[in-house]
Write an enzyme that holds these catalytic residues in place. Structure first.
Site, PDB file in Angstrom:
ATOM      1  N   CYS A  57      -8.367 -33.842  15.734  1.00  0.00           N
ATOM      2  CA  CYS A  57      -9.472 -35.037  16.006  1.00  0.00           C
ATOM      3  C   CYS A  57      -9.349 -34.547  18.132  1.00  0.00           C
ATOM      4  CB  CYS A  57      -9.932 -35.980  15.861  1.00  0.00           C
ATOM      5  SG  CYS A  57     -11.068 -36.243  15.802  1.00  0.00           S
ATOM      6  N   ASN A 168     -10.611 -22.664   9.517  1.00  0.00           N
ATOM      7  CA  ASN A 168     -11.644 -23.712   8.903  1.00  0.00           C
ATOM      8  C   ASN A 168     -12.007 -23.604  10.277  1.00  0.00           C
ATOM      9  OD1 ASN A 168     -11.601 -27.137   9.973  1.00  0.00           O
ATOM     10  ND2 ASN A 168     -12.682 -26.250   8.347  1.00  0.00           N
TER      11      ASN A 168
END
Length: 293
Positions: A57, A168
């Protein structure tokens, strides 16, 4: 979820989930090995099937808290966290990361982190195939602007044949996901699954050669009705749930009417399940249109 919130906060509110969601993973944000281990034990106690540490993140808030993508610069600290969690729980412990951050060389940064956490006992890696630019880009921009480099993830998997590697980033449908599975062990859909969940109806037939558990999104909603009714009975507002449904019929006939009806009615005091049923009734759609890849 931040380790501090789990350790000191309302655990039932933060960690509660419905049994139908299994298998379900808990992602932790933190860098203190002892806190990660404690939060992991709490998560395991709630029945989570996997504990994941967030090393991807890019938001300023997580950087200030010394977790998220900034930990790409501290692979040994991440490894210590993984080792502490592995010693504390029996469920798998995995790591989600980026290719690197800022001026790091992805060929060095990703391998260094991967080898460190594998040595610490990690059970799998989930790699967002972009760098994160912590200096110069916003969190939203970091989801799109840094270029994707799927080949870098493929090379990582080739170098770690015995370690599950999941790819991803920017993968928008089941057909695209299927192509990646020739090179890696798994594919993670994030925004695509959230914004256009109807695409997931094709997962079972396309990837596993099995019939889809539901033929259409209308069938999915029908299966969800008992859960929604239970949540309403517990005091959850209808809008708190339906705000996550706006993409359920994206691109099909009646989708706009569905969204408009929910936006106008689900927020009203006392709105119940009849509002959702009325919105669904506005959708004119058949299954083949929904499951197109």
């Amino acid at each position: 979820m931040a380790t501090g919130a789990i350790i000191h906060g309302d655990r039932q509110r933060l960690l509660g989930y419905d049994a139908s969601e299994h298998p379900v993973a808990l992602q932790l944000g933190g860098s203190d090995p002892a806190h990660l281990a404690e939060a992991a034990m709490i998560g395991e106690g709630f029945g989570y099937d996997e504990i994941n540490i967030n090393v991807g993140c890019p938001s300023d808030r997580v950087k200030d808290g010394r977790f998220g993508a900034c930990l790409m610069a501290e692979p040994e600290l991440v490894a210590q966290g993984v080792a502490a969690m592995k010693a504390a729980v029996r469920v798998p412990v995995t790591v989600k990361c980026r290719l690197g951050i800022d001026d790091q060389d992805p060929d060095v940064a990703l391998d260094t982190l991967a080898l460190a956490v594998v040595s610490a006992g990690a059970d799998g890696l989930v790699v967002h195939a972009r760098k994160a630019w912590l200096n110069g880009l916003s969190p939203k921009e970091n989801r799109n602007i840094p270029p994707l480099d799927y080949d870098r993830v493929y090379r990582l998997k080739a170098s770690l044949p015995d370690m599950p590697v999941v790819i991803n980033g920017g993968i928008v449908g089941v057909t695209e996901a299927k192509a990646h599975l020739d090179r890696v062990d798994g594919v993670m859909l994030g925004r695509a699954a959230y914004q256009e969940p109807w695409r997931l109806l094709a997962v079972d037939p396309e990837l596993f050669g099995e019939a889809a558990p539901f033929a259409s999104m209308k069938d999915v909603f029908e299966a969800m009705m008992p859960y929604i009714a239970d949540q309403l009975a517990q005091g959850t507002r209808l809008h708190s749930m339906t705000k996550h449904f706006v993409g359920a019929f994206h691109g099909v006939r009646g989708a706009r009417a569905f969204r408009r009806y929910l936006s106008e009615n689900a927020t009203k005091h006392g709105a119940g399940i009849e509002v959702l049923r009325a919105a669904i009734a506005l959708v004119e759609v058949d299954a083949p249109e929904e499951v197109a890849a």
